[in-house]
Motif scaffolding. Sequence first.
Motif, PDB file in Angstrom:
ATOM      1  N   VAL A  35     -62.705  90.515  97.615  1.00 27.92           N
ATOM      2  CA  VAL A  35     -62.531  89.589  96.498  1.00 27.92           C
ATOM      3  C   VAL A  35     -63.085  90.269  95.252  1.00 27.92           C
ATOM      4  CG1 VAL A  35     -62.657  87.467  97.873  1.00 27.92           C
ATOM      5  CG2 VAL A  35     -64.731  88.412  96.886  1.00 27.92           C
ATOM      6  N   THR A  36     -62.461  89.933  94.114  1.00 31.38           N
ATOM      7  CA  THR A  36     -62.926  90.478  92.845  1.00 31.38           C
ATOM      8  C   THR A  36     -63.481  89.333  92.020  1.00 31.38           C
ATOM      9  OG1 THR A  36     -61.298  92.243  92.930  1.00 31.38           O
ATOM     10  CG2 THR A  36     -62.202  91.728  90.764  1.00 31.38           C
ATOM     11  N   VAL A  37     -64.651  89.554  91.445  1.00 30.02           N
ATOM     12  CA  VAL A  37     -65.241  88.548  90.566  1.00 30.02           C
ATOM     13  C   VAL A  37     -65.511  89.195  89.213  1.00 30.02           C
ATOM     14  CG1 VAL A  37     -66.323  87.193  92.399  1.00 30.02           C
ATOM     15  CG2 VAL A  37     -67.579  89.106  91.386  1.00 30.02           C
ATOM     16  N   ILE A  38     -65.548  88.358  88.200  1.00 33.01           N
ATOM     17  CA  ILE A  38     -65.903  88.847  86.870  1.00 33.01           C
ATOM     18  C   ILE A  38     -67.063  87.994  86.389  1.00 33.01           C
ATOM     19  CG2 ILE A  38     -65.125  89.127  84.481  1.00 33.01           C
ATOM     20  CD1 ILE A  38     -62.311  89.622  85.570  1.00 33.01           C
ATOM     21  N   TYR A  39     -68.156  88.641  86.024  1.00 34.36           N
ATOM     22  CA  TYR A  39     -69.320  87.863  85.598  1.00 34.36           C
ATOM     23  C   TYR A  39     -69.797  88.321  84.243  1.00 34.36           C
ATOM     24  CZ  TYR A  39     -71.840  91.981  87.316  1.00 34.36           C
ATOM     25  OH  TYR A  39     -72.277  93.262  87.533  1.00 34.36           O
ATOM     26  N   GLN A  40     -70.467  87.394  83.568  1.00 29.25           N
ATOM     27  CA  GLN A  40     -71.097  87.727  82.300  1.00 29.25           C
ATOM     28  C   GLN A  40     -72.597  87.795  82.533  1.00 29.25           C
ATOM     29  OE1 GLN A  40     -70.397  85.000  79.017  1.00 29.25           O
ATOM     30  NE2 GLN A  40     -70.608  86.745  77.651  1.00 29.25           N
ATOM     31  N   ILE A  41     -73.234  88.789  81.983  1.00 28.08           N
ATOM     32  CA  ILE A  41     -74.672  88.935  82.158  1.00 28.08           C
ATOM     33  C   ILE A  41     -75.339  87.952  81.199  1.00 28.08           C
ATOM     34  CG2 ILE A  41     -76.595  90.558  82.177  1.00 28.08           C
ATOM     35  CD1 ILE A  41     -74.315  92.771  82.195  1.00 28.08           C
ATOM     36  N   VAL A  42     -75.763  86.811  81.756  1.00 30.93           N
ATOM     37  CA  VAL A  42     -76.320  85.766  80.888  1.00 30.93           C
ATOM     38  C   VAL A  42     -77.754  85.385  81.236  1.00 30.93           C
ATOM     39  CG1 VAL A  42     -74.172  84.640  80.215  1.00 30.93           C
ATOM     40  CG2 VAL A  42     -75.299  83.981  82.344  1.00 30.93           C
ATOM     41  N   GLY A  43     -78.182  85.676  82.439  1.00 30.99           N
ATOM     42  CA  GLY A  43     -79.515  85.220  82.830  1.00 30.99           C
ATOM     43  C   GLY A  43     -80.078  86.106  83.923  1.00 30.99           C
ATOM     44  N   GLY A  44     -81.207  85.670  84.470  1.00 31.70           N
ATOM     45  CA  GLY A  44     -81.914  86.458  85.468  1.00 31.70           C
ATOM     46  C   GLY A  44     -81.037  86.854  86.648  1.00 31.70           C
ATOM     47  N   ALA A  45     -80.282  85.888  87.183  1.00 28.12           N
ATOM     48  CA  ALA A  45     -79.508  86.146  88.400  1.00 28.12           C
ATOM     49  C   ALA A  45     -78.395  87.159  88.151  1.00 28.12           C
ATOM     50  CB  ALA A  45     -78.928  84.842  88.933  1.00 28.12           C
ATOM     51  N   THR A  46     -77.684  87.002  87.021  1.00 23.57           N
ATOM     52  CA  THR A  46     -76.594  87.954  86.760  1.00 23.57           C
ATOM     53  C   THR A  46     -77.151  89.320  86.361  1.00 23.57           C
ATOM     54  OG1 THR A  46     -76.368  86.770  84.658  1.00 23.57           O
ATOM     55  CG2 THR A  46     -74.642  86.446  86.293  1.00 23.57           C
ATOM     56  N   MET A  47     -78.364  89.335  85.801  1.00 27.14           N
ATOM     57  CA  MET A  47     -78.995  90.627  85.513  1.00 27.14           C
ATOM     58  C   MET A  47     -79.315  91.354  86.812  1.00 27.14           C
ATOM     59  SD  MET A  47     -81.495  89.692  82.380  1.00 27.14           S
ATOM     60  CE  MET A  47     -80.842  89.022  80.857  1.00 27.14           C
ATOM     61  N   SER A  48     -79.818  90.603  87.812  1.00 21.92           N
ATOM     62  CA  SER A  48     -80.093  91.210  89.120  1.00 21.92           C
ATOM     63  C   SER A  48     -78.807  91.742  89.728  1.00 21.92           C
ATOM     64  CB  SER A  48     -80.696  90.189  90.086  1.00 21.92           C
ATOM     65  OG  SER A  48     -81.914  89.718  89.589  1.00 21.92           O
ATOM     66  N   LEU A  49     -77.748  90.954  89.630  1.00 16.32           N
ATOM     67  CA  LEU A  49     -76.463  91.365  90.195  1.00 16.32           C
ATOM     68  C   LEU A  49     -76.001  92.656  89.525  1.00 16.32           C
ATOM     69  CD1 LEU A  49     -73.941  90.833  91.940  1.00 16.32           C
ATOM     70  CD2 LEU A  49     -73.089  89.338  90.121  1.00 16.32           C
ATOM     71  N   ASP A  50     -76.198  92.724  88.223  1.00  9.16           N
ATOM     72  CA  ASP A  50     -75.697  93.857  87.460  1.00  9.16           C
ATOM     73  C   ASP A  50     -76.455  95.147  87.753  1.00  9.16           C
ATOM     74  OD1 ASP A  50     -73.617  94.490  85.572  1.00  9.16           O
ATOM     75  OD2 ASP A  50     -75.263  95.122  84.259  1.00  9.16           O
ATOM     76  N   ARG A  51     -77.600  95.031  88.391  1.00  6.95           N
ATOM     77  CA  ARG A  51     -78.336  96.256  88.747  1.00  6.95           C
ATOM     78  C   ARG A  51     -77.682  96.974  89.917  1.00  6.95           C
ATOM     79  NH1 ARG A  51     -83.084  93.198  88.498  1.00  6.95           N
ATOM     80  NH2 ARG A  51     -83.645  93.088  86.316  1.00  6.95           N
ATOM     81  N   LEU A  52     -76.822  96.273  90.646  1.00  7.10           N
ATOM     82  CA  LEU A  52     -76.174  96.891  91.803  1.00  7.10           C
ATOM     83  C   LEU A  52     -74.967  97.704  91.345  1.00  7.10           C
ATOM     84  CD1 LEU A  52     -76.297  93.832  94.227  1.00  7.10           C
ATOM     85  CD2 LEU A  52     -77.815  95.829  94.198  1.00  7.10           C
ATOM     86  N   GLU A  53     -74.749  98.831  92.009  1.00 12.78           N
ATOM     87  CA  GLU A  53     -73.634  99.719  91.658  1.00 12.78           C
ATOM     88  C   GLU A  53     -72.669  99.817  92.826  1.00 12.78           C
ATOM     89  OE1 GLU A  53     -73.244 100.814  88.657  1.00 12.78           O
ATOM     90  OE2 GLU A  53     -75.226 100.131  87.952  1.00 12.78           O
ATOM     91  N   ALA A  54     -71.489 100.373  92.562  1.00  8.60           N
ATOM     92  CA  ALA A  54     -70.497 100.583  93.620  1.00  8.60           C
ATOM     93  C   ALA A  54     -71.154 101.350  94.763  1.00  8.60           C
ATOM     94  CB  ALA A  54     -69.301 101.338  93.071  1.00  8.60           C
ATOM     95  N   GLY A  55     -70.856 100.935  95.994  1.00  8.55           N
ATOM     96  CA  GLY A  55     -71.459 101.568  97.162  1.00  8.55           C
ATOM     97  C   GLY A  55     -72.639 100.763  97.692  1.00  8.55           C
ATOM     98  N   GLU A  56     -73.270  99.996  96.808  1.00  5.21           N
ATOM     99  CA  GLU A  56     -74.363  99.137  97.267  1.00  5.21           C
ATOM    100  C   GLU A  56     -73.793  97.779  97.709  1.00  5.21           C
ATOM    101  OE1 GLU A  56     -78.339  99.953  95.077  1.00  5.21           O
ATOM    102  OE2 GLU A  56     -76.803  99.952  93.503  1.00  5.21           O
TER     103      GLU A  56
END
Lengths: 457, 285
Positions: free
Chosen positions: B59-80
């Motif tokens: 599945v593909t998701v598109i998120y906006q970095i708006v808060g703590g949770a999406t910031m944590s998500l954004d720390r992950l890179e392809a392969g993780e």
Amino acid sequence: MNNSRIPMPVQAPEERIKNFSEVALGYNEEAAISEAERCMNCKTHPCTAACPVGVRIPEFIACIKEGRFEEAYSVVRADNALPAVCGRVCPQERQCEGSCLRQKAGGPIAIGRLERFVADRHAAQGGTPSKAPASGRKVAVVGSGPAGLACAGELAARGYAVTVFEALHLAGGVLAYGIPEFRLPKRIVNQEIAALEEMGVTFVKNAVIGRSLTVSELRAEGFAAVFLGTGAGLPNFMNIPGENARGVFSANEYLTRINLMKAYEEDAETPVFRAKQVAVVGGGNVAMDAARCARRLGAEVTVVYRRSEEELPARREEVEHAREEGIGFAFLTNPVEVLTREGDVCGLRCVKMQLGAPDASGRRRPTAVAGSEHDRAADCVIMALGTSPNPLIGQTTEGLELRGRGEIFADENGRTSLRGVYAGGDAVTGAATVILAMGAGKRAARAIDEDIRSGIL
Amino acid sequence: MYRILKKQKLNASVVRMEIEAPLAAKHARAGQFVILRADARGERIPLTIAASDKARGTVTVIYQIVGGATMSLDRLEAGECVADLTGPLGRPSAIEGLKRVVVVGGGVGCAIALPLVRALHEQGSYVVAIAGFRTAEIVILEEEFSALADEFYLTTDDGTRGEHGNVCMPLARCIEGGKFDAVFTIGPLPMMKFVAKTTEPYKIPTIASMNPIMIDGTGMCGCCRLTVGGERKFACVDGPEFDAHLIDFDEAIARSRTYRAFEAAARARHCNLYQRSENEGGRYE
């Protein structure tokens, strides 16, 4: 021989309202033996008859008396898949202990505390459960709450390959998201789940049956039977003005944030509303849990209940503990409106109630007293008014017969209107207790075994 | 499990991620969402499914970095891997039989508008796509919309790209000039409220995709409750799409701000990446 019930050591109220650690600390060996010695081993065994899963109580207590703790555990475990849980959360005063003949002779035997003692002691020793020879058949269990766990345990013991599907990211159902750490430490739940895994049960988390996979797909994937233990998770509301204001929560939401998401921890990513003055509406265990959580988060808390103290459905110990923790009770009081200021809760308008003739539940029906309207200050209102069954399975399973509020129709052995599909627990009865759900899960497991052996499935 | 196969930045704060999740991919349809957690301490983040691939099990998701949770998500890179991913949740968009449709997306909501445009295009509907953004720098998915929609209108609040103004301007022209079976809208609450106001006099069925605060996504928390036509609805099991003419948007807007103090503190803790998202798709004061 000791005459009165051995008290349970507890964390002091002024200490425990600052933490989420377990309140009741458990008996040691000496206390357990002394308490066990109070049991008269009466002929009629009313305690066993009053236990929804029929634990052979006098037998396990006799083992404790003689210091044969592991044997005591085996006796309990033979009928109860989750003794460490039940010892902590069963309403013993309405079941085993309520029927004990020592009521007036120093109080009933503390059966729940003894059950907890043998289960905790067993876990500390690290025993391994026995594995049954494999039957070669697969069974799916939907939901990993008390009904599902009991069903899975019973089936695994009979040699079935059991897969438990859980919608959330953690197994345990209400034991994980609903009952707080201070009443049921999550390590206890995890121990029970690990024990089932050792027996060969597989847990698939993040799987929403009815969405990710349907019941008929499970059958098509080769599961001989499917047990639905999906619980009653849908929160009820009062339908009064102001109920959607900021600061009004279902107890489910409030407790899930705290128990499942650990929102009370300093660096938690999930928020929980930090209120100053909380009104919890309802009188069951869930209301007590929500009130005591709010207290631990620093709020002044009042439980608002429309009947009187006598009718409180919560476990007596929870009410006592709540009182000790400084939680107030407004009995015979019913909210009629949540008061708001710029979208935020600022109070609760209530009426006084009086009790009339008994209603269908056998409890006296409360009616409003004319002209008794009054306002209470609150910046947060938590609705603990019971729950209805989760709708997803009903919506997506053709031919599955439902009743009233969406409860799955099942006979006393869990057989539903669909062949090969069984159900039990709150999904069938509406919100009830852990032990009743476990009893239903166990009976359904036996029916599944019977139907597979007889060639129906 | 739940390995990130691709990660692509769409603008400074909006990211697309393709994640391995065969169970969620199997039945995923336009309009549905997933809930994921970045790590073992992570918040449950509901994200609408931007695309799914049954064969690849993703599945593909598109998120906006708006808060703590999406910031944590954004720390992950392809392969993780993300810790958890559950879905599909919610009811799919009801698009069957619709011949002429307008889809209005605002800001990161365009990520959700796109799969809907795609599904409508694939069933042969005539689709008008309208996408609104604050400014040129944050425009996303322009090529994709152009490729799939029969007509495509782009607006920016500051006029730095496309039409100067908000999405209701091209919308009003469309519905004034032609007959449409339905209007779908996905974006910030104030934008959807005004889309509903724009279509109401024309009596065009208008559907808004709601994204309230939620925890479990299966009907249990009651946190995502909305008032629709005077009745209480749970966005997770009754929606997320509802009749926009019946939604109490003001209540939804008020409820969406329940944790604003907590969110502000979390953002301050993480870093200053945050960009205001509330006004994307146009200003409506």
